[in-house]
Design a protein around this motif. Structure first.
Motif, PDB file in Angstrom:
ATOM      1  N   VAL A 195      14.054 -71.375   7.770  1.00  0.00           N
ATOM      2  CA  VAL A 195      13.000 -71.755   8.725  1.00  0.00           C
ATOM      3  C   VAL A 195      11.659 -71.042   8.343  1.00  0.00           C
ATOM      4  CG1 VAL A 195      12.102 -71.794  11.028  1.00  0.00           C
ATOM      5  CG2 VAL A 195      14.514 -72.759  10.684  1.00  0.00           C
ATOM      6  N   LEU A 196      12.015 -69.699   8.219  1.00  0.00           N
ATOM      7  CA  LEU A 196      11.093 -68.710   8.000  1.00  0.00           C
ATOM      8  C   LEU A 196      10.313 -68.968   6.670  1.00  0.00           C
ATOM      9  CD1 LEU A 196      12.503 -65.397   9.416  1.00  0.00           C
ATOM     10  CD2 LEU A 196      10.724 -66.904  10.428  1.00  0.00           C
ATOM     11  N   LEU A 197      11.002 -69.738   5.834  1.00  0.00           N
ATOM     12  CA  LEU A 197      10.501 -70.107   4.419  1.00  0.00           C
ATOM     13  C   LEU A 197       9.896 -71.616   4.339  1.00  0.00           C
ATOM     14  CD1 LEU A 197      13.191 -68.543   2.079  1.00  0.00           C
ATOM     15  CD2 LEU A 197      10.952 -67.354   2.592  1.00  0.00           C
ATOM     16  N   ALA A 198       9.502 -72.060   5.517  1.00  0.00           N
ATOM     17  CA  ALA A 198       9.022 -73.564   5.483  1.00  0.00           C
ATOM     18  C   ALA A 198       7.687 -73.448   4.945  1.00  0.00           C
ATOM     19  CB  ALA A 198       8.962 -73.827   6.982  1.00  0.00           C
ATOM     20  N   SER A 199       6.901 -72.558   5.054  1.00  0.00           N
ATOM     21  CA  SER A 199       5.740 -72.650   4.474  1.00  0.00           C
ATOM     22  C   SER A 199       5.466 -72.544   2.769  1.00  0.00           C
ATOM     23  CB  SER A 199       4.676 -71.509   4.790  1.00  0.00           C
ATOM     24  OG  SER A 199       3.450 -71.456   4.222  1.00  0.00           O
ATOM     25  N   PRO A 200       6.327 -71.709   2.126  1.00  0.00           N
ATOM     26  CA  PRO A 200       6.380 -71.860   0.814  1.00  0.00           C
ATOM     27  C   PRO A 200       7.156 -73.097   0.438  1.00  0.00           C
ATOM     28  CG  PRO A 200       7.699 -70.212   1.493  1.00  0.00           C
ATOM     29  CD  PRO A 200       6.780 -70.431   2.723  1.00  0.00           C
ATOM     30  N   ALA A 201       8.263 -73.382   1.035  1.00  0.00           N
ATOM     31  CA  ALA A 201       8.952 -74.571   0.712  1.00  0.00           C
ATOM     32  C   ALA A 201       8.277 -75.830   0.603  1.00  0.00           C
ATOM     33  CB  ALA A 201      10.080 -74.884   1.699  1.00  0.00           C
ATOM     34  N   ALA A 202       7.393 -76.170   1.615  1.00  0.00           N
ATOM     35  CA  ALA A 202       6.398 -77.030   1.644  1.00  0.00           C
ATOM     36  C   ALA A 202       5.293 -77.150   0.447  1.00  0.00           C
ATOM     37  CB  ALA A 202       5.480 -76.883   2.784  1.00  0.00           C
ATOM     38  N   LEU A 203       4.867 -76.074  -0.013  1.00  0.00           N
ATOM     39  CA  LEU A 203       4.098 -75.696  -0.974  1.00  0.00           C
ATOM     40  C   LEU A 203       4.947 -76.180  -2.390  1.00  0.00           C
ATOM     41  CD1 LEU A 203       1.557 -75.217  -2.865  1.00  0.00           C
ATOM     42  CD2 LEU A 203       2.185 -72.692  -2.617  1.00  0.00           C
ATOM     43  N   LEU A 204       6.015 -75.553  -2.469  1.00  0.00           N
ATOM     44  CA  LEU A 204       6.889 -76.024  -3.488  1.00  0.00           C
ATOM     45  C   LEU A 204       7.111 -77.562  -3.826  1.00  0.00           C
ATOM     46  CD1 LEU A 204       9.429 -72.822  -3.607  1.00  0.00           C
ATOM     47  CD2 LEU A 204       7.711 -73.421  -5.192  1.00  0.00           C
ATOM     48  N   LEU A 205       7.604 -77.930  -2.421  1.00  0.00           N
ATOM     49  CA  LEU A 205       7.619 -79.555  -2.718  1.00  0.00           C
ATOM     50  C   LEU A 205       6.560 -80.272  -2.930  1.00  0.00           C
ATOM     51  CD1 LEU A 205       9.590 -81.798  -2.042  1.00  0.00           C
ATOM     52  CD2 LEU A 205       8.757 -81.761   0.347  1.00  0.00           C
ATOM     53  N   LEU A 206       5.287 -79.963  -2.664  1.00  0.00           N
ATOM     54  CA  LEU A 206       4.055 -80.586  -3.098  1.00  0.00           C
ATOM     55  C   LEU A 206       3.979 -80.560  -4.464  1.00  0.00           C
ATOM     56  CD1 LEU A 206       1.579 -82.010  -2.188  1.00  0.00           C
ATOM     57  CD2 LEU A 206       0.486 -79.639  -1.524  1.00  0.00           C
ATOM     58  N   ARG A 207       4.153 -79.153  -4.995  1.00  0.00           N
ATOM     59  CA  ARG A 207       3.949 -79.203  -6.483  1.00  0.00           C
ATOM     60  C   ARG A 207       4.807 -79.887  -7.581  1.00  0.00           C
ATOM     61  NH1 ARG A 207       0.128 -75.223  -7.823  1.00  0.00           N
ATOM     62  NH2 ARG A 207       0.263 -76.168  -9.746  1.00  0.00           N
ATOM     63  N   THR A 208       6.236 -79.810  -6.777  1.00  0.00           N
ATOM     64  CA  THR A 208       7.292 -80.683  -7.663  1.00  0.00           C
ATOM     65  C   THR A 208       6.873 -81.998  -7.665  1.00  0.00           C
ATOM     66  OG1 THR A 208       8.816 -78.879  -6.846  1.00  0.00           O
ATOM     67  CG2 THR A 208       9.562 -80.825  -7.559  1.00  0.00           C
ATOM     68  N   THR A 209       6.265 -82.537  -6.495  1.00  0.00           N
ATOM     69  CA  THR A 209       6.196 -84.147  -6.486  1.00  0.00           C
ATOM     70  C   THR A 209       4.711 -84.515  -6.964  1.00  0.00           C
ATOM     71  OG1 THR A 209       5.570 -83.604  -4.125  1.00  0.00           O
ATOM     72  CG2 THR A 209       7.976 -84.289  -4.497  1.00  0.00           C
ATOM     73  N   GLU A 210       3.895 -83.454  -7.490  1.00  0.00           N
ATOM     74  CA  GLU A 210       2.596 -83.839  -7.629  1.00  0.00           C
ATOM     75  C   GLU A 210       2.285 -85.185  -8.710  1.00  0.00           C
ATOM     76  OE1 GLU A 210      -1.352 -83.698  -7.363  1.00  0.00           O
ATOM     77  OE2 GLU A 210       0.312 -81.997  -6.520  1.00  0.00           O
ATOM     78  N   PRO A 211       3.468 -85.077  -9.951  1.00  0.00           N
ATOM     79  CA  PRO A 211       3.361 -86.343 -10.595  1.00  0.00           C
ATOM     80  C   PRO A 211       3.592 -87.653  -9.879  1.00  0.00           C
ATOM     81  CG  PRO A 211       4.796 -84.754 -11.654  1.00  0.00           C
ATOM     82  CD  PRO A 211       4.537 -84.191 -10.354  1.00  0.00           C
ATOM     83  N   VAL A 212       4.302 -87.634  -8.981  1.00  0.00           N
ATOM     84  CA  VAL A 212       4.645 -88.925  -7.836  1.00  0.00           C
ATOM     85  C   VAL A 212       3.177 -89.195  -7.256  1.00  0.00           C
ATOM     86  CG1 VAL A 212       5.553 -89.775  -5.988  1.00  0.00           C
ATOM     87  CG2 VAL A 212       7.067 -88.863  -7.849  1.00  0.00           C
ATOM     88  N   LEU A 213       2.684 -88.230  -6.634  1.00  0.00           N
ATOM     89  CA  LEU A 213       1.362 -88.410  -5.941  1.00  0.00           C
ATOM     90  C   LEU A 213       0.351 -88.958  -6.859  1.00  0.00           C
ATOM     91  CD1 LEU A 213       1.267 -85.101  -3.563  1.00  0.00           C
ATOM     92  CD2 LEU A 213       2.064 -87.354  -3.031  1.00  0.00           C
ATOM     93  N   ARG A 214       0.126 -88.312  -8.028  1.00  0.00           N
ATOM     94  CA  ARG A 214      -0.979 -88.884  -8.803  1.00  0.00           C
ATOM     95  C   ARG A 214      -0.630 -90.365  -9.271  1.00  0.00           C
ATOM     96  NH1 ARG A 214      -0.161 -83.794 -11.699  1.00  0.00           N
ATOM     97  NH2 ARG A 214       0.783 -85.051 -13.023  1.00  0.00           N
TER      98      ARG A 214
END
Length: 222
Positions: A195-214
């Motif tokens: 839970v305390l790592l939710a913020s970096p986890a959200a950023l990592l998820l966003l960067r990981t899925t960047e090809p899908v978003l594009r």
């Protein structure tokens, strides 16, 4: 006028740390009351439905975090709270449209796994349920990012998230790696550490899925 970060190394570093702290604090603020209730419900096998309800606020909060980090990657300003609030306001309803039924499925799987010994079914049945649960979580991770950054109808979102699971295997494997890491953190430390790592986890998820978003932005949005 929105304040922006400076160009120096120390300034950029301080900006990143500031964003991590503020986004994490806002995730905790919007989920802590519900998650705190889990502490009082944990331990009882019959409490699975109530525990599931406690996780309803989690996806909207993570969606707002993903929305805020998306802005950070392009603007790098000093207003993470403003972007988090905007993301929450814009996305919470759309996120709950798919998150509530998804959570119901995950709750049912968790309840069944917790009571396999009472059901008297073969052990292989539990393995199948774990695989199904993992697939649902993978789909939910893609759905979270897509619904946080793009304006899509729920039925289109459901199809796109399922489509990209197979269409972008590298992204799917990356998200699976994040889920395995999250499970490892829970097993080796505590779920509260996650839970305390939710913020970096959200950023990592966003960067990981960047090809899908594009790809989704180019092919399925105006």
């Amino acid at each position: 006028m929105t304040p922006t970060a400076g160009e120096g190394i120390l300034s950029r570093t301080a900006t990143v740390v500031y964003w991590f702290l503020v986004v994490e604090a806002l995730v905790l603020l919007t989920t802590a009351p519900a998650l705190a209730a889990v502490v009082f419900l944990a331990g009882g096998r019959g409490n699975a439905p109530l525990i599931g309800l406690c996780f309803v606020p989690v996806a909207p909060a993570l969606s707002a975090a993903v929305f805020a980090w998306r802005v950070f990657l392009t603007e790098r300003d000093l207003s993470p709270a403003e972007h988090f609030r905007r993301g929450y306001r814009l996305n919470w309803r759309d996120v709950l449209h798919w998150w509530v039924p998804t959570l119901a499925v995950l709750t049912l799987i968790g309840f069944t796994l917790a009571n396999l010994d009472l059901a008297g079914v073969p052990a292989g049945y539990g393995v199948v349920l774990l695989l199904v649960g993992a697939a649902v979580l993978l789909w939910a991770a893609l759905a979270l990012v897509l619904s946080s950054t793009l304006s899509l109808r729920t039925r289109d979102l459901v199809r796109l998230a399922a489509f990209y699971l197979g269409a972008r295997p590298a992204v799917t494997f990356g998200v699976l790696s994040l889920l395995v890491a999250a499970a490892g953190i829970v097993v080796l430390t505590s779920d509260w550490v996650l839970v305390l790592l939710a913020s970096p986890a959200a950023l990592l998820l966003l960067r990981t899925t960047e090809p899908v978003l594009r790809d989704a932005a180019e092919r399925f949005t105006a």
